[in-house]
Design a protein around this motif. Structure first.
Motif, PDB file in Angstrom:
ATOM      1  N   GLY A 115       6.609   7.191  51.761  1.00  0.00           N
ATOM      2  CA  GLY A 115       5.692   8.026  52.543  1.00  0.00           C
ATOM      3  C   GLY A 115       6.298   9.410  52.728  1.00  0.00           C
ATOM      4  O   GLY A 115       7.188   9.826  51.971  1.00  0.00           O
ATOM      5  N   THR A 116       5.848  10.091  53.761  1.00  0.00           N
ATOM      6  CA  THR A 116       6.294  11.475  54.022  1.00  0.00           C
ATOM      7  C   THR A 116       7.810  11.599  53.948  1.00  0.00           C
ATOM      8  O   THR A 116       8.348  12.462  53.257  1.00  0.00           O
ATOM      9  CB  THR A 116       5.836  11.894  55.443  1.00  0.00           C
ATOM     10  OG1 THR A 116       4.437  11.645  55.539  1.00  0.00           O
ATOM     11  CG2 THR A 116       6.139  13.348  55.731  1.00  0.00           C
ATOM     12  N   MET A 117       8.516  10.737  54.666  1.00  0.00           N
ATOM     13  CA  MET A 117       9.965  10.883  54.756  1.00  0.00           C
ATOM     14  C   MET A 117      10.681  10.277  53.559  1.00  0.00           C
ATOM     15  O   MET A 117      11.640  10.853  53.047  1.00  0.00           O
ATOM     16  CB  MET A 117      10.492  10.255  56.053  1.00  0.00           C
ATOM     17  CG  MET A 117      10.134  11.030  57.284  1.00  0.00           C
ATOM     18  SD  MET A 117      10.607  12.778  57.208  1.00  0.00           S
ATOM     19  CE  MET A 117      12.369  12.678  57.432  1.00  0.00           C
ATOM     20  N   ASP A 169       8.239   1.218  47.064  1.00  0.00           N
ATOM     21  CA  ASP A 169       7.283   1.012  48.165  1.00  0.00           C
ATOM     22  C   ASP A 169       6.502  -0.276  47.893  1.00  0.00           C
ATOM     23  O   ASP A 169       6.640  -0.879  46.826  1.00  0.00           O
ATOM     24  CB  ASP A 169       6.330   2.224  48.285  1.00  0.00           C
ATOM     25  CG  ASP A 169       5.768   2.372  49.705  1.00  0.00           C
ATOM     26  OD1 ASP A 169       5.522   1.340  50.368  1.00  0.00           O
ATOM     27  OD2 ASP A 169       5.588   3.507  50.159  1.00  0.00           O
ATOM     28  N   ILE A 229      10.187   3.011  56.017  1.00  0.00           N
ATOM     29  CA  ILE A 229       8.807   2.510  56.030  1.00  0.00           C
ATOM     30  C   ILE A 229       8.191   2.804  57.399  1.00  0.00           C
ATOM     31  O   ILE A 229       8.815   3.420  58.258  1.00  0.00           O
ATOM     32  CB  ILE A 229       8.712   1.002  55.679  1.00  0.00           C
ATOM     33  CG1 ILE A 229       9.394   0.133  56.743  1.00  0.00           C
ATOM     34  CG2 ILE A 229       9.291   0.728  54.298  1.00  0.00           C
ATOM     35  CD1 ILE A 229       8.998  -1.338  56.697  1.00  0.00           C
ATOM     36  N   GLU A 236       6.765   2.962  61.143  1.00  0.00           N
ATOM     37  CA  GLU A 236       7.549   2.809  62.377  1.00  0.00           C
ATOM     38  C   GLU A 236       7.113   1.541  63.134  1.00  0.00           C
ATOM     39  O   GLU A 236       6.527   1.615  64.220  1.00  0.00           O
ATOM     40  CB  GLU A 236       7.361   4.088  63.219  1.00  0.00           C
ATOM     41  CG  GLU A 236       8.241   4.223  64.443  1.00  0.00           C
ATOM     42  CD  GLU A 236       9.704   4.558  64.159  1.00  0.00           C
ATOM     43  OE1 GLU A 236      10.189   4.297  63.048  1.00  0.00           O
ATOM     44  OE2 GLU A 236      10.343   5.063  65.082  1.00  0.00           O
ATOM     45  N   LYS A 266      10.159  -3.498  59.852  1.00  0.00           N
ATOM     46  CA  LYS A 266      11.513  -3.039  59.509  1.00  0.00           C
ATOM     47  C   LYS A 266      12.483  -4.234  59.522  1.00  0.00           C
ATOM     48  O   LYS A 266      13.325  -4.367  58.639  1.00  0.00           O
ATOM     49  CB  LYS A 266      11.971  -1.953  60.481  1.00  0.00           C
ATOM     50  CG  LYS A 266      11.270  -0.603  60.245  1.00  0.00           C
ATOM     51  CD  LYS A 266      11.802   0.468  61.157  1.00  0.00           C
ATOM     52  CE  LYS A 266      11.007   1.767  61.131  1.00  0.00           C
ATOM     53  NZ  LYS A 266      11.139   2.577  59.926  1.00  0.00           N
ATOM     54  N   ASN A 274      15.768   5.108  58.804  1.00  0.00           N
ATOM     55  CA  ASN A 274      15.382   6.468  59.191  1.00  0.00           C
ATOM     56  C   ASN A 274      14.443   6.447  60.395  1.00  0.00           C
ATOM     57  O   ASN A 274      13.738   7.426  60.654  1.00  0.00           O
ATOM     58  CB  ASN A 274      14.698   7.154  57.994  1.00  0.00           C
ATOM     59  CG  ASN A 274      14.401   8.611  58.248  1.00  0.00           C
ATOM     60  OD1 ASN A 274      15.305   9.374  58.574  1.00  0.00           O
ATOM     61  ND2 ASN A 274      13.151   9.021  58.123  1.00  0.00           N
ATOM     62  N   SER A 285      12.537   6.959  63.721  1.00  0.00           N
ATOM     63  CA  SER A 285      12.545   8.125  64.615  1.00  0.00           C
ATOM     64  C   SER A 285      12.990   7.760  66.012  1.00  0.00           C
ATOM     65  O   SER A 285      13.341   8.645  66.785  1.00  0.00           O
ATOM     66  CB  SER A 285      11.140   8.691  64.757  1.00  0.00           C
ATOM     67  OG  SER A 285      10.606   9.051  63.547  1.00  0.00           O
ATOM     68  N   PHE A 318      16.791  11.602  59.490  1.00  0.00           N
ATOM     69  CA  PHE A 318      16.554  12.930  58.916  1.00  0.00           C
ATOM     70  C   PHE A 318      15.319  13.535  59.578  1.00  0.00           C
ATOM     71  O   PHE A 318      14.466  12.823  60.095  1.00  0.00           O
ATOM     72  CB  PHE A 318      16.284  12.815  57.408  1.00  0.00           C
ATOM     73  CG  PHE A 318      17.484  12.377  56.619  1.00  0.00           C
ATOM     74  CD1 PHE A 318      18.330  13.303  56.045  1.00  0.00           C
ATOM     75  CD2 PHE A 318      17.772  11.023  56.464  1.00  0.00           C
ATOM     76  CE1 PHE A 318      19.445  12.896  55.317  1.00  0.00           C
ATOM     77  CE2 PHE A 318      18.877  10.606  55.738  1.00  0.00           C
ATOM     78  CZ  PHE A 318      19.711  11.554  55.171  1.00  0.00           C
TER      79      PHE A 318
END
Ligand code: NAD
Length: 268
Positions: free
Chosen positions: A14-16, A35, A94, A96, A101, A121, A123, A147
């Motif tokens: 995805g985005t990150m 993914d 992946i 949140e 996870k 990663n 948040s 990140f």
């Protein structure tokens, strides 16, 4: 335990995930970007291909040059998860959701080599809960590497050890972040949202709440809290939207950007 990192597996495109993968490739690492395979689709790489394609067109550019993408292999969790065995570092990016996870970490534990560094990663989910159910051996090699978007450009990398993380693992993550990826590592306590997002949520919400309580609109607030006062053009509301208040696990109705947008429309 050796922490020479040459190959990384980024889980989640995805985005990150795609942007972290791109930045690792920028730094000369070999990258596997994986993914989920979409349900009921013939092309099991459809999701990862979508993310990879968007990454190549990202502005500002995620890749230092188009040829860097040659260091990246894409794949899916059904057919290619075995590639995780080759990775010196496995970074999970992946959605949140703690249960997803945790499930993925179980799979990583069963697949990764015993010397691999393993990180998430997330948040803001406490890392000890992402590691719940894992063996002591895996927990020693596991921590948060948080990140910020876009990872190629934003210097901060939060490093979040749990009580079980080996100090050697923390040092390896710091070396990786600072010497290989050019980031500035900050060690954080394993408390929800760590440091930057915890502070940022107050910094972002205070002007937003003030604005609405005093009858200002989204456009007005963004016009005077952006470049006009030396802040980025994301200002207040565009920033809140970009960092994903809408997609955080359990946004309160009053703190979600969509709530603000609805309210703003209703007021105007
Ligand atoms: P995203 O929604 O863009 O991507 C999430 C990826 O997870 C998708 O590619 C999706 O296919 C995959 N996924 C969905 N369901 C899955 C499942 N059941 N199992 C495995 N994978 C699944 O999310 P994102 O913004 O890239 O965030 C990824 C992680 O990074 C999150 O933990 C988020 O909190 C964190 N993060 C996000 C930002 C940001 O600015 N977006 C910044 C820092 C950290």
């Amino acid at each position: 335990m050796t922490h020479r990192i040459r190959r990384v597996a980024v889980l989640g495109a995805g985005t990150m995930g795609v942007a972290i993968a791109a930045h690792c490739a920028n730094a000369g690492l070999e990258v596997d970007l994986l993914d989920v395979a979409p349900e009921g689709e013939e092309d099991k790489n459809k999701i990862v291909e979508g993310g990879f394609g968007r990454m190549k067109k990202a502005r500002p550019a995620a890749l230092m040059s188009p040829s860097v993408a040659e260091r990246m292999r894409i794949g899916n969790f059904d057919d290619d998860f075995e590639r995780v065995t080759e990775a010196d570092w496995i970074v999970e990016a992946i959605v949140e959701k703690p249960d997803l996870k945790q499930g993925l970490m179980q799979r990583v534990e069963a697949t990764a080599k015993k010397s691999a560094l393993i990180s998430s990663n997330t948040s803001g989910i406490p890392l000890h809960s992402v590691a719940e159910g894992r063996s002591q051996g895996s927990k020693k090699r596991f921590l948060g590497t948080h990140f910020f978007n876009p990872p190629r450009y934003l210097k901060l990398m939060e490093i979040i050890p749990t009580e079980d993380t080996d100090p050697e693992t923390v040092e390896a993550a710091r070396n990786l972040g600072e010497r290989v990826l050019g980031k500035g590592g900050v060690i954080c306590k394993d408390t929800p949202n760590f440091i930057a997002n915890r502070l940022g949520s107050f910094a972002g919400m205070q002007p937003a709440t003030y604005a609405f309580e005093n009858g200002y609109g989204i456009e007005e607030v963004d016009a005077i809290t952006g470049p006009l006062i030396g802040h980025p053009k994301t200002a207040t509301f565009r920033l809140n939207e970009q960092v994903g208040l809408d997609t955080s696990p359990s946004p309160s109705p009053r703190t979600s950007t969509s709530w603000y947008r609805r309210t703003s429309r209703a007021r105007s």
